[in-house]
Write a protein that holds these residues in place. Structure first.
Motif, PDB file in Angstrom:
ATOM      1  N   PRO A  33       0.762  -1.261   0.203  1.00  9.82           N
ATOM      2  CA  PRO A  33       0.145  -0.149  -0.108  1.00  9.82           C
ATOM      3  C   PRO A  33       0.899   1.287  -0.030  1.00  9.82           C
ATOM      4  O   PRO A  33       0.317   2.291  -0.465  1.00  9.82           O
ATOM      5  CB  PRO A  33      -0.996  -0.214   1.310  1.00  9.82           C
ATOM      6  CG  PRO A  33      -0.765  -1.714   1.646  1.00  9.82           C
ATOM      7  CD  PRO A  33       0.595  -2.020   1.088  1.00  9.82           C
ATOM      8  N   ASP A  34       1.938   1.276   0.581  1.00 11.71           N
ATOM      9  CA  ASP A  34       2.825   2.222   0.531  1.00 11.71           C
ATOM     10  C   ASP A  34       4.323   1.820   0.069  1.00 11.71           C
ATOM     11  O   ASP A  34       5.043   1.223   0.769  1.00 11.71           O
ATOM     12  CB  ASP A  34       3.100   2.682   2.059  1.00 11.71           C
ATOM     13  CG  ASP A  34       3.665   4.048   2.213  1.00 11.71           C
ATOM     14  OD1 ASP A  34       4.526   4.495   1.128  1.00 11.71           O
ATOM     15  OD2 ASP A  34       4.425   4.351   3.337  1.00 11.71           O
ATOM     16  N   ASP A  92      -5.115   2.864   1.501  1.00 11.92           N
ATOM     17  CA  ASP A  92      -3.919   3.529   1.485  1.00 11.92           C
ATOM     18  C   ASP A  92      -3.128   3.725   0.295  1.00 11.92           C
ATOM     19  O   ASP A  92      -2.171   4.777   0.050  1.00 11.92           O
ATOM     20  CB  ASP A  92      -2.850   2.543   2.415  1.00 11.92           C
ATOM     21  CG  ASP A  92      -3.452   2.363   3.692  1.00 11.92           C
ATOM     22  OD1 ASP A  92      -3.326   3.421   4.389  1.00 11.92           O
ATOM     23  OD2 ASP A  92      -4.084   1.260   3.946  1.00 11.92           O
ATOM     24  N   VAL A  93      -3.443   3.164  -0.773  1.00 16.79           N
ATOM     25  CA  VAL A  93      -3.039   3.274  -2.105  1.00 16.79           C
ATOM     26  C   VAL A  93      -3.517   4.777  -2.622  1.00 16.79           C
ATOM     27  O   VAL A  93      -2.702   5.388  -3.310  1.00 16.79           O
ATOM     28  CB  VAL A  93      -3.379   2.211  -3.151  1.00 16.79           C
ATOM     29  CG1 VAL A  93      -2.763   2.443  -4.649  1.00 16.79           C
ATOM     30  CG2 VAL A  93      -2.822   0.974  -2.723  1.00 16.79           C
ATOM     31  N   HIS A 118      -6.119   2.146  -7.143  1.00 15.47           N
ATOM     32  CA  HIS A 118      -6.690   1.651  -5.602  1.00 15.47           C
ATOM     33  C   HIS A 118      -7.609   0.721  -5.581  1.00 15.47           C
ATOM     34  O   HIS A 118      -7.897   0.032  -4.531  1.00 15.47           O
ATOM     35  CB  HIS A 118      -7.017   2.958  -5.059  1.00 15.47           C
ATOM     36  CG  HIS A 118      -8.458   3.258  -5.226  1.00 15.47           C
ATOM     37  ND1 HIS A 118      -9.089   3.854  -6.233  1.00 15.47           N
ATOM     38  CD2 HIS A 118      -9.507   3.028  -4.151  1.00 15.47           C
ATOM     39  CE1 HIS A 118     -10.397   4.061  -6.112  1.00 15.47           C
ATOM     40  NE2 HIS A 118     -10.859   3.578  -4.782  1.00 15.47           N
ATOM     41  N   SER A 119      -8.242   0.511  -6.745  1.00 18.24           N
ATOM     42  CA  SER A 119      -9.411  -0.624  -6.797  1.00 18.24           C
ATOM     43  C   SER A 119      -9.381  -1.653  -7.863  1.00 18.24           C
ATOM     44  O   SER A 119      -8.622  -1.275  -8.967  1.00 18.24           O
ATOM     45  CB  SER A 119     -10.477   0.496  -7.396  1.00 18.24           C
ATOM     46  OG  SER A 119     -11.800  -0.306  -7.600  1.00 18.24           O
ATOM     47  N   CYS A 120      -9.765  -2.689  -7.369  1.00 17.41           N
ATOM     48  CA  CYS A 120      -9.713  -3.900  -8.298  1.00 17.41           C
ATOM     49  C   CYS A 120     -10.711  -4.858  -8.045  1.00 17.41           C
ATOM     50  O   CYS A 120     -11.554  -4.640  -7.004  1.00 17.41           O
ATOM     51  CB  CYS A 120      -8.373  -4.616  -8.076  1.00 17.41           C
ATOM     52  SG  CYS A 120      -8.152  -5.534  -6.550  1.00 17.41           S
ATOM     53  N   PHE A 131      -7.802  -1.268   4.750  1.00 23.08           N
ATOM     54  CA  PHE A 131      -6.700  -0.293   5.359  1.00 23.08           C
ATOM     55  C   PHE A 131      -5.450  -1.245   5.970  1.00 23.08           C
ATOM     56  O   PHE A 131      -5.815  -2.145   6.329  1.00 23.08           O
ATOM     57  CB  PHE A 131      -7.059   0.355   6.468  1.00 23.08           C
ATOM     58  CG  PHE A 131      -7.929   1.481   6.190  1.00 23.08           C
ATOM     59  CD1 PHE A 131      -7.445   2.811   5.791  1.00 23.08           C
ATOM     60  CD2 PHE A 131      -9.367   1.285   5.744  1.00 23.08           C
ATOM     61  CE1 PHE A 131      -8.225   4.004   5.377  1.00 23.08           C
ATOM     62  CE2 PHE A 131     -10.082   2.545   5.419  1.00 23.08           C
ATOM     63  CZ  PHE A 131      -9.524   3.650   5.253  1.00 23.08           C
ATOM     64  N   SER A 132      -4.298  -0.805   5.579  1.00 24.49           N
ATOM     65  CA  SER A 132      -3.040  -1.582   6.113  1.00 24.49           C
ATOM     66  C   SER A 132      -2.965  -1.127   7.642  1.00 24.49           C
ATOM     67  O   SER A 132      -3.486  -0.158   7.923  1.00 24.49           O
ATOM     68  CB  SER A 132      -1.758  -0.993   5.459  1.00 24.49           C
ATOM     69  OG  SER A 132      -1.780   0.422   5.404  1.00 24.49           O
TER      70      SER A 132
END
Length: 642
Positions: free
Chosen positions: A40-41, A73-74, A350-352, A566-567
């Protein structure tokens, strides 16, 4: 030999074929365990979330696939990366202006997305852009940072103008971008009526055109914008009304998903000159809005293909900043505050969509006994002899031609009642057996005749996916947009099956048959053989821009379930599910189409009661059927899988 290849298969081989790191933007990778993982980061590579763990938790929570997975987070990371890149480049270039970017909500209007972007953008005074009345109403409520901009594009009526001026009265920087000259007359009229000085921008029709699918956004035939003559006329009109100082922004946009960095350079040069000349005419604009266009490398090729880009975010930002600085310095005018509307680059990653394969469709999957029979037609004998001659046939091209001719003649003979159905079935079985053998032989040959180059596609499987292309990947159908799709597990095993993907809609266009494979575009996707009782999840990536909000109601499938991830470092799996948003129920989608579902349930119950009363159904059975119908109305529209 094949067993040796399996033993030698590595994660590097999987990466070479699927290119996850090439299009993943630093977020997606193939883990050592063969599962796709998300970082995510990108600055913290120690934290990786395994998609298999995400799927397991989704199922444990009773959430049915297919699902949209959002990695918040992405989203935050992309907002921060864009703003920091602009800030760093401005400092390095000794540029005297600032950067005040805005997110165009049309790219993804989902409330959770807008909220996350606004929150992540607060330290950078990152604002919002609206292009319709409904979007403006949302933006008024959510963009509460008085130091950020609200850019208003699109065609505007009186209500739109009043809403914009309401925002201005509330102390917000609402810049109304004039798309056609008559809008300016309307804005000035209402502003004087309300006693509010408007913040005005003008959009220029650029002579420069972008490169890619949306290059028609620029040029004389562009849908939006003012000609140079109209821009001058608009500026002079504001001046005559005592509002010349209200002209604050020049806007231009040459297209979404710009594939070639040269078009960015050319647009900045032209836009910078227009800004400079307006400044010399006495109109001290503060902002230049370079519009959207920052592309996404969907296929990982780093090229000028429609689904790629030949530049990085840092290169794009550098060309904007240094290009504007150069023009302004040459013209001797102040450096303006720069604005961009980069929605696709912010949201895509951010989305899949996670979906499961629910079956396999193969043209040559069924076979019947082809042993000789007394009195069989000569066509059956001939094609069997052809099949038996493969090992020593001198000309494989001739063999292919003969087999194809036999099959065509057999179909004609069946229509004329010369061949029986069983004989036609034998010929069809033998034909596909010959094609499979030819496919194996031509894989080891350097030159493959043109007619046989389609064998891999014709013999490939179709994997049936529990989703709707029209709902979840509309652009793949509408404009042939390429979206990466890969297996989420078993990447540590060699894929031995070629396939295309088909959805569960009753429409032949509901398919995906373009894939990014080994730095090229292929009509088949290498996948693994389906194991009985073992789920085989697929991921459709980079769907956060437009796909989330453009889906239609084809076959009444409706919106997917959503999970928001969320991470979290202290969690064993490095994540938690923060929110679940239920997708459309059958009740929901029927209601959208004006069906009275309560009345429908009553009508079906009445029919069941009638059958119970006549003795055609036992009372207990009638109750079960009534409950079943009502539970289906309340249930998910997609297929239920284990």
């Amino acid at each position: 030999m094949k067993e040796q290849q399996k033993n030698n298969w590595t994660i590097e081989d999987a990466e070479r074929i699927y290119g996850v790191s090439r299009w993943g933007g630093g977020y997606f990778h193939i883990g050592d365990n063969g599962n796709v993982q998300v970082t995510p980061d990108p600055t913290n590579t120690e934290m990786r979330i395994d998609f298999k763990a995400v799927i397991d938790e989704i199922k444990q929570e009773g959430i049915q696939l297919p699902v949209v997975v959002r990695f918040h987070d992405v989203l935050r990371s992309q907002v921060e990366q864009l703003n920091r890149t602009f800030d760093q480049t401005i400092t390095e270039a000794e540029y005297q202006g600032e950067y005040n970017g805005v997110y165009p909500v049309k790219v993804n209007q989902m409330r959770e997305v807008v909220e996350e972007i606004v929150d992540a953008g607060k330290p950078f005074n990152y604002g919002l852009e609206a292009g319709s009345k409904a979007e403006l109403i949302a933006v008024l409520a959510y963009n509460t940072n008085e130091s950020s901009l609200t850019i208003l594009n699109g065609y505007k009526d009186e209500e739109f103008m009043r809403l914009a001026l309401l925002g201005t009265k509330l102390g917000r920087k609402m810049i109304v971008v004039v798309e056609k000259y008559s809008e300016l007359l309307l804005l000035v009229k209402i502003a004087k009526e309300l006693g509010v000085e408007p913040h005005v921008g003008v959009r220029s029709k650029m002579t420069v055109k972008g490169r890619g699918k949306w290059e028609g956004s620029g040029g004389d035939r562009a849908k939006f914008g003012l000609t140079i003559t109209e821009i001058i006329k608009a500026a002079r009109y504001l001046e005559s009304e005592g509002l010349g100082h209200c002209l604050e922004l020049l806007h231009f946009h040459i297209g979404s998903q710009l594939t070639d960095i040269r078009s960015v350079k050319e647009a900045i040069s032209e836009g910078g000159r227009i800004y400079s000349e307006l400044h010399k005419m006495g109109f001290t604009l503060q902002y230049v809005d370079v519009g959207g266009g920052l592309g996404i490398d969907y296929d990982g090729s780093k090229s000028t293909n429609d689904s790629s880009r030949n530049y990085t975010m840092a290169e794009y930002v550098a060309d904007v900043v240094y290009g504007m600085k150069e023009v302004c310095d040459l013209e001797g005018v102040p450096h303006p505050t720069l604005v961009s509307e980069s929605g696709r680059a912010i949201t895509a990653h951010h989305s899949c969509v996670i979906m499961e394969i629910v079956g396999e469709i193969r043209s040559n999957s069924a076979e019947i006994d082809t042993a000789p029979a007394d009195g069989e037609h000569i066509f059956v004998t001939n094609i069997r002899d052809l099949y038996l001659s493969i090992d020593h046939h001198p000309n494989l091209q001739e063999l292919f031609n003969d087999a194809s001719e036999y099959k065509e003649r057999a179909v004609d003979a069946f229509k004329l009642r010369v061949l029986s159905l069983e004989e036609l079935g034998k010929i069809e079985t033998l034909y596909w057996q010959i094609m499979v053998e030819l496919q194996q032989r031509f894989r080891s040959i350097e030159f493959v005749p043109e007619e046989l180059q389609d064998l891999d596609y014709n013999l490939s499987s179709q994997y049936l996916c529990n989703f709707s292309v029209f709902q979840s990947a509309a652009d793949t159908w509408a404009i042939d947009q390429l979206l990466p799709v890969v297996p989420l597990t078993r990447m540590d095993q060699e894929p031995t099956v070629n396939c295309s993907l088909v959805d569960i809609t009753c429409d032949s266009d509901g398919k995906i048959d373009q894939f990014t494979i080994e730095r090229g575009i292929s009509d088949v996707l290498p996948v693994h053989k389906l194991n009985k009782g073992e789920p085989y999840p697929m991921g459709l990536f980079l769907t956060g821009a437009y796909q989330d909000v453009m889906g239609d109601m084809h076959n009444l499938f409706g919106r997917l379930n959503e999970v928001h991830i969320f991470s979290y470092d202290d969690d064993p799996q490095d994540f938690y599910i923060e929110e679940v948003v239920k997708g459309s129920s059958v009740n929901d989608v029927l209601g959208v189409m004006q069906y009275n579902t309560q009345g429908m349930a009553t009508d079906v119950k009445r029919l069941i009661d009638k059958h119970v009363a006549s003795g055609g159904m036992k009372p207990r059975e009638g109750v079960r059927w009534t409950d079943f119908y009502e539970s289906c109305l309340a249930g998910y529209t997609y297929m239920k899988t284990n």
